[in-house]
Design a protein around this motif. Sequence first.
Motif, short mmCIF file in Angstrom:
data_model
loop_
_atom_site.label_atom_id
_atom_site.label_comp_id
_atom_site.label_asym_id
_atom_site.label_seq_id
_atom_site.Cartn_x
_atom_site.Cartn_y
_atom_site.Cartn_z
N ARG A 1 0.68 -1.21 0.01
CA ARG A 1 -0.06 0.03 0.11
C ARG A 1 1.03 1.24 -0.05
NH1 ARG A 1 -5.11 -1.86 2.48
NH2 ARG A 1 -5.29 0.44 3.57
N LEU B 1 0.74 5.42 -0.18
CA LEU B 1 0.13 6.79 0.09
C LEU B 1 0.77 7.74 -0.71
CD1 LEU B 1 -2.33 8.12 1.70
CD2 LEU B 1 -0.44 9.05 3.26
N ALA C 1 -4.91 10.59 6.80
CA ALA C 1 -5.11 9.50 5.79
C ALA C 1 -4.23 8.12 5.89
CB ALA C 1 -4.81 10.15 4.41
N GLU D 1 -3.39 5.09 -2.52
CA GLU D 1 -4.39 6.11 -2.02
C GLU D 1 -3.74 7.51 -2.38
OE1 GLU D 1 -7.73 7.51 -0.08
OE2 GLU D 1 -7.05 5.45 -0.42
N CYS E 1 0.25 7.76 -9.43
CA CYS E 1 -0.82 6.65 -9.10
C CYS E 1 -1.07 5.69 -10.03
CB CYS E 1 -2.08 7.25 -8.61
SG CYS E 1 -2.09 8.10 -7.16
N PHE F 1 -5.13 4.31 6.31
CA PHE F 1 -4.80 3.83 5.22
C PHE F 1 -3.70 2.68 5.49
CE2 PHE F 1 -2.61 3.29 0.94
CZ PHE F 1 -3.42 2.48 0.20
N GLU G 1 -1.37 -0.99 -4.54
CA GLU G 1 -2.52 -0.38 -3.90
C GLU G 1 -2.16 1.05 -3.43
OE1 GLU G 1 -5.91 -0.84 -0.43
OE2 GLU G 1 -4.73 -2.62 -1.08
#
Length: 122
Positions: A4, A6, A41, A30, A19, A45, A28
């Motif tokens: 993940r 950010l 956030a 965010e 992104c 996340f 993945e």
Amino acid sequence: MAKRILVVEDNDLNRKLFCDVLRASGFEVEPVADGELVLNAARAFAPDLVIMDIQLPNVSGVDLITAMRRDAGLHATPVLAVTAYAGKGDEDRIRDAGASGYLSKPVSIGPFMAAVRGLVEG
């Protein structure tokens, strides 16, 4: 499970590019455009990596990195600083704040992905 990431970037085109490239590589993602929303956030996340623009409106990416390092839940999350600040001493100042990696803009995709992989897989 996908790693993940950010992505903190106020420029719409850069944020979309980062992104899109990351998603195409199986991450993945965010996106966050507003620096004032970053800490909440990140807590929600739970990213494996934060890509941090340094020049944000209202708040400095350096201040956000420092705040992450002081946050019990985020202190160990690696941060890749991506910035137009490429002057003498800027990289040292950003790394001293707690950034794990540093890239200057404009960013080429190859070095960007190599830095990302080094931080999430390293």
